[in-house]
Design a protein around this motif. Sequence first.
Motif, mmCIF file in Angstrom:
data_model
loop_
_atom_site.group_PDB
_atom_site.id
_atom_site.type_symbol
_atom_site.label_atom_id
_atom_site.label_comp_id
_atom_site.label_asym_id
_atom_site.label_seq_id
_atom_site.Cartn_x
_atom_site.Cartn_y
_atom_site.Cartn_z
ATOM 1 N N PRO A 247 46.136 36.557 42.064
ATOM 2 C CA PRO A 247 46.780 35.998 40.865
ATOM 3 C C PRO A 247 47.714 34.831 41.185
ATOM 4 O O PRO A 247 47.734 33.830 40.476
ATOM 5 C CB PRO A 247 47.571 37.178 40.306
ATOM 6 N N ARG B 35 47.529 32.732 43.621
ATOM 7 C CA ARG B 35 46.738 31.550 43.965
ATOM 8 C C ARG B 35 46.145 30.906 42.705
ATOM 9 O O ARG B 35 46.127 29.690 42.568
ATOM 10 C CB ARG B 35 45.624 31.966 44.923
ATOM 11 N N HIS C 81 39.375 34.204 38.676
ATOM 12 C CA HIS C 81 39.580 35.646 38.852
ATOM 13 C C HIS C 81 38.281 36.316 39.262
ATOM 14 O O HIS C 81 38.267 37.203 40.112
ATOM 15 C CB HIS C 81 40.095 36.277 37.557
ATOM 16 N N ALA C 82 37.169 35.871 38.640
ATOM 17 C CA ALA C 82 35.867 36.473 38.932
ATOM 18 C C ALA C 82 35.454 36.244 40.380
ATOM 19 O O ALA C 82 34.693 37.012 40.940
ATOM 20 C CB ALA C 82 34.802 35.922 37.981
ATOM 21 N N LEU C 83 35.973 35.160 40.986
ATOM 22 C CA LEU C 83 35.661 34.892 42.393
ATOM 23 C C LEU C 83 36.512 35.770 43.312
ATOM 24 O O LEU C 83 36.294 35.803 44.515
ATOM 25 C CB LEU C 83 35.916 33.421 42.727
ATOM 26 N N GLY C 84 37.489 36.451 42.730
ATOM 27 C CA GLY C 84 38.315 37.347 43.529
ATOM 28 C C GLY C 84 39.560 36.699 44.110
ATOM 29 O O GLY C 84 40.132 37.205 45.070
ATOM 30 N N HIS C 85 39.995 35.583 43.527
ATOM 31 C CA HIS C 85 41.231 34.966 44.013
ATOM 32 C C HIS C 85 42.439 35.772 43.566
ATOM 33 O O HIS C 85 42.429 36.393 42.509
ATOM 34 C CB HIS C 85 41.350 33.536 43.472
ATOM 35 N N GLU D 71 39.317 32.425 34.196
ATOM 36 C CA GLU D 71 38.501 33.632 34.326
ATOM 37 C C GLU D 71 37.555 33.500 35.515
ATOM 38 O O GLU D 71 37.372 34.438 36.286
ATOM 39 C CB GLU D 71 37.710 33.893 33.044
ATOM 40 N N ALA D 72 36.977 32.291 35.665
ATOM 41 C CA ALA D 72 36.047 32.069 36.781
ATOM 42 C C ALA D 72 36.747 32.273 38.115
ATOM 43 O O ALA D 72 36.183 32.851 39.039
ATOM 44 C CB ALA D 72 35.449 30.671 36.690
#
Lengths: 281, 559
Positions: free
Chosen positions: A185, A187, A179-183, A176-177
């Motif tokens: 999917p 990656r 994804h929250a950083l905007g990476h 989740e962290a």
Amino acid sequence: MTVLARSSSVALGRLPRPGTVLAGGFVALVVLAAVAPGLLTSDTPTQIDLTNALAPPSWEHPFGTDEAGRDLLTRVIHGTGLSLGIGLGATGVSMALAIVLGAAAALAGGVVDTLITRLLEVTFAFPSLLAALLIVAVFGPSVTTSIVAVGVGSMPGYARMVRGQVLAVKESGYIEAAHALGHRPWRVFRQHLLPNAMRPLVAVVTLGVGQSIVWASSLAFLGLGVPPPSPEWGALLDAGRGYITTSWWLAIMPGLVIVLFAVAVTSLGRTLQQRLEGAAR
Amino acid sequence: MTAGTTGIAAPAPATEIPAPLVRVEGLRIRFGAREVVRGVSFTVEPGRCLAIVGESGSGKSVTARTLVGLTGHGAEVTAERIEFAGHDLQRLGERAWRSIRGREIGYVLQDALVSLDQLRRVGDEVAEPLRVHKRGTRAERAAAAVELLAAVGVPEPQVRARQRPYELSGGLRQRALIASAIALDPPLLIADEPTTALDVSVQAQVLDLLAEAKERGRALIMISHDLSVVARMADHVAVMRQGEIVEQGPAEQVLHRPQHPYTRALLDAVPSEHTRGQRLVRPAAGQPVVRRERAPIDRSRPVLDARGLTKVYTGPDEVVRTVVDDVSFQLYPGETLGIVGESGSGKTTTARMALALLEPTAGEVLLHGEPWTALTRAQRRSRRRRIGVVYQDPLSSFDPRWSVGRLLVDALSTGPRPPASAEEARARTVRLLDQVGLSPERFDAAPLRLSGGERQRVAIARALAPEPEVIVCDEPVSALDVSIQAQVLDLLTDLQDELGVSYLFISHDLGVIHHMSDRILVMKDGRVVEQGDADEVFERPQHPYTQQLLTALPRLAAA
């Protein structure tokens, strides 16, 4: 509690057990035999000496000789590369298939998950060796067929484990962290999901290599693996089968090597498993 | 099953101090080479409460466990004296301990979920001490269990007694555990962090229960890190640090006129309405309190604007549950908006929707006046760096394979100025570490090897790396000791003053919320029951629920 945890980890220590050292030594020897057989024996595996045919184990020929007077130890050493290659190759094939199927099922969910899970259940119900035999029957015996047959046969178990692992890791905080950083999917999958999902499987894969070698040998023993002139371990076993009543060493010695290797790899795998579980919180 | 079954003397009048029930002198405990308790002495009288206060690793819990013969494996216990009701407790066998536990000394563990056998009915667990000490028949014990559950305020005790521990809420489980500890009405009760995992209102009920046992003349040893809970319960306070009691005395004296600098620092570090606008960690003894200097908040354009957020889940049984119901709020640049509520009030769900990690069923969130939750995932990705997050448990939010440095470099790469070279990345990471008060050596450290406070600093550094405008802090200090909590809260306020970042700050701790927030949102059952200026809400709560929360809150009076 922290105090207790700390003192117990100290008590466990980091020194490996003697069994692990022995297993490690044996596996290292086998790997050496596979990579550089010339270092372990100066003879060639095809050296025929008819005057010395079917000689029992002696100092000169520790594993004895076969019907053509070829030194069995030398043949076992030279067969190692092939056997190990088949074991690793088959494990590689089954892991690759397992990752694709297991991860797809876990990540896609819904219908895809149901379909893949059902497929795995069906293949599970089908005896693995029978599946392997089927593949050999269709494509004919060869090294490649052995790898594919054993790989496909052992795939369902791994696929189920991969699916379970991916499902568990998918829900973890660091995914989740990320994804929250905007990476992206892909990656996140490559950098976090897959490596962490596979971590606990490392030990299982190690166990799998030993298992695959036994299976490939079984195929060869049934005459469906690597064809006879090759010194592949299973093929040696198959060749020795005919002489079991008169020259026991022809079957026993390669068999012993297969068993010892499987035991050594399994022991290492178990140790690895414990270490990994110990390291996990 | 009421008072007096054990034949211990009736409670003495409160005016005269009775003879001690427990007398410990020079207690030392070591595990191998580590001495965790170094010469601890205390006494407890009937009808009194001794609170042992300290941070994790201070040796308080192991001291308590020693009094019930559960010091732990490999522990070496020595003492000049460990006496209970005139009997020596040293070198007792397991058999002797079993006859003491439950009957003479009741022990309430911290975590009710792991302390109760999940496979047994609650009633059987509660009546376990009766069974062990062979009291009554099976049917009598079952009836006693129901009575005990009723006595500790468990609603529908007959139903609860037949349920299994996992079917009960945390508060009910904790009460069941207390019921079990008082089943034989032992003259001494030891409670190890009995309310740590509980919400404020449940905590108040549990404390009432313990206070009632004390009224009945039972001696109480309470282990806690929560000074406001201690202030409410204790007659006598012992402050432990690194295995030693640094200060002990009457509660009134220790909590209001502390002598030892450590006690003073500990008391200063407790966030509350009195600490608003000042740093919690004082620079040094005697130094004046440092006050925050803040730029006025511009409330013309919100940076985060939540409008009618609603989240509805449909369970497998087709039951529709509204977890968050029509929640709206605005967060302005440089401001802290606190969301407070008990567990299950929908705080975290609201936060996850604000982060767009969870799709709202209805309503939306705007980021800088532009759509945020309404965007597609791909559209959102490039804007994600503008809103960061700090979780309660930082460790689980770090990839276990990654070092601190790698985590931070990765976060920097998502920012507006991704580092162009490895050298630049390293230099900027070291600067980030410095900003959150960590040394550059931490670059190569594995988060697993860091302390709780250091991990939370790394989490904050990671949230800061992409230069966000908003950071959502979901219970960021709930797992930390009070002095570490103070450092992390100070760090957050310093960073806000320095960088002008806005916080959406979620906590169940009213003291922390009041200390941190400019404005407050009080949530209950998924709804906002009250919202407004922090001081306003705390001083003149309008909603009955807020009023109830504030009354239930144990407080340390102004120091």
